[in-house]
Design a protein around this motif. Structure first.
Motif, PDB file in Angstrom:
ATOM      1  N   UNK A 249       0.828  -1.208   0.000  1.00  0.00           N
ATOM      2  CA  UNK A 249       0.000   0.000   0.000  1.00  0.00           C
ATOM      3  C   UNK A 249       0.865   1.263   0.000  1.00  0.00           C
ATOM      4  N   UNK A 250       1.933   1.266   0.827  1.00  0.00           N
ATOM      5  CA  UNK A 250       2.810   2.447   0.883  1.00  0.00           C
ATOM      6  C   UNK A 250       3.553   2.645  -0.438  1.00  0.00           C
ATOM      7  N   UNK A 251       3.970   1.551  -1.074  1.00  0.00           N
ATOM      8  CA  UNK A 251       4.697   1.690  -2.335  1.00  0.00           C
ATOM      9  C   UNK A 251       3.794   2.254  -3.423  1.00  0.00           C
ATOM     10  N   UNK A 252       2.515   1.867  -3.413  1.00  0.00           N
ATOM     11  CA  UNK A 252       1.576   2.424  -4.383  1.00  0.00           C
ATOM     12  C   UNK A 252       1.292   3.883  -4.053  1.00  0.00           C
ATOM     13  N   UNK A 253       1.139   4.180  -2.776  1.00  0.00           N
ATOM     14  CA  UNK A 253       0.862   5.541  -2.341  1.00  0.00           C
ATOM     15  C   UNK A 253       1.981   6.494  -2.739  1.00  0.00           C
ATOM     16  N   UNK A 254       3.223   6.017  -2.686  1.00  0.00           N
ATOM     17  CA  UNK A 254       4.378   6.862  -2.976  1.00  0.00           C
ATOM     18  C   UNK A 254       4.742   6.866  -4.452  1.00  0.00           C
ATOM     19  N   UNK A 255       4.080   6.042  -5.257  1.00  0.00           N
ATOM     20  CA  UNK A 255       4.412   5.958  -6.674  1.00  0.00           C
ATOM     21  C   UNK A 255       3.937   7.193  -7.412  1.00  0.00           C
ATOM     22  N   UNK A 256       4.480   7.362  -8.619  1.00  0.00           N
ATOM     23  CA  UNK A 256       4.036   8.470  -9.451  1.00  0.00           C
ATOM     24  C   UNK A 256       2.584   8.249  -9.867  1.00  0.00           C
ATOM     25  N   UNK A 257       1.888   9.306 -10.186  1.00  0.00           N
ATOM     26  CA  UNK A 257       0.464   9.226 -10.500  1.00  0.00           C
ATOM     27  C   UNK A 257       0.216   8.539 -11.833  1.00  0.00           C
ATOM     28  N   UNK A 258       1.154   8.629 -12.766  1.00  0.00           N
ATOM     29  CA  UNK A 258       0.909   8.002 -14.049  1.00  0.00           C
ATOM     30  C   UNK A 258       1.028   6.486 -13.921  1.00  0.00           C
ATOM     31  N   UNK A 259       0.444   5.776 -14.878  1.00  0.00           N
ATOM     32  CA  UNK A 259       0.475   4.309 -14.865  1.00  0.00           C
ATOM     33  C   UNK A 259       1.897   3.825 -15.001  1.00  0.00           C
ATOM     34  N   UNK A 260       2.283   2.799 -14.284  1.00  0.00           N
ATOM     35  CA  UNK A 260       3.610   2.234 -14.422  1.00  0.00           C
ATOM     36  C   UNK A 260       3.820   1.699 -15.830  1.00  0.00           C
ATOM     37  N   UNK A 261       5.048   1.823 -16.318  1.00  0.00           N
ATOM     38  CA  UNK A 261       5.377   1.321 -17.647  1.00  0.00           C
ATOM     39  C   UNK A 261       6.315   0.135 -17.514  1.00  0.00           C
ATOM     40  N   UNK A 262       6.089  -0.858 -18.387  1.00  0.00           N
ATOM     41  CA  UNK A 262       6.947  -2.029 -18.376  1.00  0.00           C
ATOM     42  C   UNK A 262       6.678  -2.893 -17.173  1.00  0.00           C
ATOM     43  N   UNK A 263       7.434  -3.970 -17.050  1.00  0.00           N
ATOM     44  CA  UNK A 263       7.204  -4.887 -15.927  1.00  0.00           C
ATOM     45  C   UNK A 263       7.562  -4.243 -14.612  1.00  0.00           C
ATOM     46  N   UNK A 264       6.788  -4.523 -13.622  1.00  0.00           N
ATOM     47  CA  UNK A 264       7.069  -4.021 -12.279  1.00  0.00           C
ATOM     48  C   UNK A 264       7.089  -5.193 -11.324  1.00  0.00           C
ATOM     49  N   UNK A 265       7.727  -5.025 -10.178  1.00  0.00           N
ATOM     50  CA  UNK A 265       7.857  -6.155  -9.269  1.00  0.00           C
ATOM     51  C   UNK A 265       6.509  -6.643  -8.770  1.00  0.00           C
ATOM     52  N   UNK A 266       6.449  -7.937  -8.495  1.00  0.00           N
ATOM     53  CA  UNK A 266       5.213  -8.517  -7.969  1.00  0.00           C
ATOM     54  C   UNK A 266       4.978  -8.052  -6.550  1.00  0.00           C
ATOM     55  N   UNK A 267       3.754  -8.236  -6.117  1.00  0.00           N
ATOM     56  CA  UNK A 267       3.429  -7.924  -4.728  1.00  0.00           C
ATOM     57  C   UNK A 267       4.220  -8.813  -3.801  1.00  0.00           C
ATOM     58  N   UNK A 268       4.550  -8.327  -2.608  1.00  0.00           N
ATOM     59  CA  UNK A 268       5.225  -9.197  -1.641  1.00  0.00           C
ATOM     60  C   UNK A 268       4.382 -10.421  -1.358  1.00  0.00           C
ATOM     61  N   UNK A 269       5.040 -11.514  -1.052  1.00  0.00           N
ATOM     62  CA  UNK A 269       4.288 -12.711  -0.698  1.00  0.00           C
ATOM     63  C   UNK A 269       3.489 -12.435   0.573  1.00  0.00           C
ATOM     64  N   UNK A 270       2.242 -12.801   0.538  1.00  0.00           N
ATOM     65  CA  UNK A 270       1.342 -12.490   1.634  1.00  0.00           C
ATOM     66  C   UNK A 270       0.814 -13.752   2.259  1.00  0.00           C
ATOM     67  N   UNK A 271       0.671 -13.729   3.562  1.00  0.00           N
ATOM     68  CA  UNK A 271       0.015 -14.829   4.260  1.00  0.00           C
ATOM     69  C   UNK A 271      -1.473 -14.553   4.254  1.00  0.00           C
ATOM     70  N   UNK A 272      -2.243 -15.424   3.608  1.00  0.00           N
ATOM     71  CA  UNK A 272      -3.678 -15.172   3.441  1.00  0.00           C
ATOM     72  C   UNK A 272      -4.425 -15.381   4.739  1.00  0.00           C
ATOM     73  N   UNK A 273      -5.308 -14.448   5.039  1.00  0.00           N
ATOM     74  CA  UNK A 273      -6.265 -14.641   6.127  1.00  0.00           C
ATOM     75  C   UNK A 273      -7.638 -14.702   5.467  1.00  0.00           C
TER      76      UNK A 273
END
Length: 275
Positions: A249-273
């Motif tokens: 969430x913080x990485x998206x919040x701090x990202x530039x407003x325009x759409x990301x270009x090219x491949x971007x890193x996957x979401x961190x592995x999450x433990x599902x609840x």
């Protein structure tokens, strides 16, 4: 004998259904099918059928259900080559302490699912995302609804159905992860929209949805997904989202407003609840 439990129960011998119409014999067949080629103890069958309120006639009634199933099997065996009746007791065998439904080389859908899913997991480990997505999609295509969706559920079948559903969610999570690695974020949006509504507290699916939205240039909506999940977790469980999801969430919040270009890193592995 061919067995399907990933959806409505289907058990066929010589392409002839042996699924009875009465609810309790269907339960017996379902539990035997879930443990095909393995012994199901009489006690497990009794517990499935009657729970804690076991009638005195339980074992006699169970034997009646077994005889009914054998009658159906014998009728199906008669459709084999040459019309030979065969031996229903070889298919539904009485063994010390219980019964065993023998597939005799037939197909079992939950075993096919496990085999294909394992291929997909190995491909993910090898970073073969095309192969992983393909194998996992084939595995998930074997599902036609919730496991044993048409069967009355007792304790034993209920546990097995939940276990199977967890294996499905694990495969689904990894297939979506592979698709994200392949840049298929826009194609995933309709599916993930449905999934996060079905699994309101499944953090991994929400993280994947956030990432797909962000990569599609929908940053605000991605942040809204996080806030809705956080509200649900705090209200219903008294929990904050996991640190991994908070970092996303913080990485998206701090990202530039325009759409990301090219491949971007996957979401961190999450433990599902789940919930």
């Amino acid at each position: 004998m061919d067995i399907e439990v990933l959806g409505a129960l289907a058990v066929r011998e010589n392409d002839v259904s042996i699924v009875p119409t009465a609810p309790k014999p269907r339960q017996v067949l379902a539990l035997l099918a879930l443990h095909a080629d393995h012994v199901v103890p009489v006690g497990s069958l009794v517990e499935e059928l009657w729970g804690a309120k076991v009638p005195r006639s339980a074992r006699t009634t169970l034997q009646t259900y077994i005889l009914q199933l054998r009658d159906l099997i014998e009728q199906a065996l008669a459709h084999g080559e040459g019309g030979a009746a065969g031996n229903a007791k070889d298919v539904l065998a009485t063994v010390p302490g219980g019964y065993r439904l023998n597939t005799l080389g037939g197909t079992v859908d939950y075993r096919q699912f496990a085999t294909l899913a394992a291929v997909g997991y190995r491909a993910m480990d090898a970073e073969d995302f095309v192969g992983a997505a393909r194998a996992l999609a084939k595995a998930l295509a074997l599902w036609n609804g919730p496991a044993l969706t048409d069967i009355p559920v007792g304790l034993r079948i209920g546990m097995e159905a939940r276990r199977l559903e967890e294996t499905r969610l694990c495969a689904l999570d990894q297939r979506i992860e592979a698709d994200l690695k392949l840049g298929r974020h826009r194609e995933l949006l309709p599916e993930l929209t449905v999934l996060v509504n079905q699994h309101r507290m499944h953090e991994s699916l929400h993280g994947q949805f956030m990432l797909a939205l962000h990569r599609s240039g929908r940053r605000g909506e991605a942040l809204d997904v996080y806030q809705r999940l956080r509200t649900t977790l705090v209200t219903e469980l008294g929990l904050e989202p996991s640190p991994a999801l908070a970092r996303l969430q913080r990485s998206i919040l701090m990202a530039r407003h325009e759409a990301p270009h090219g491949p971007s890193p996957s979401a961190p592995r999450l433990v599902a609840r789940t919930g």
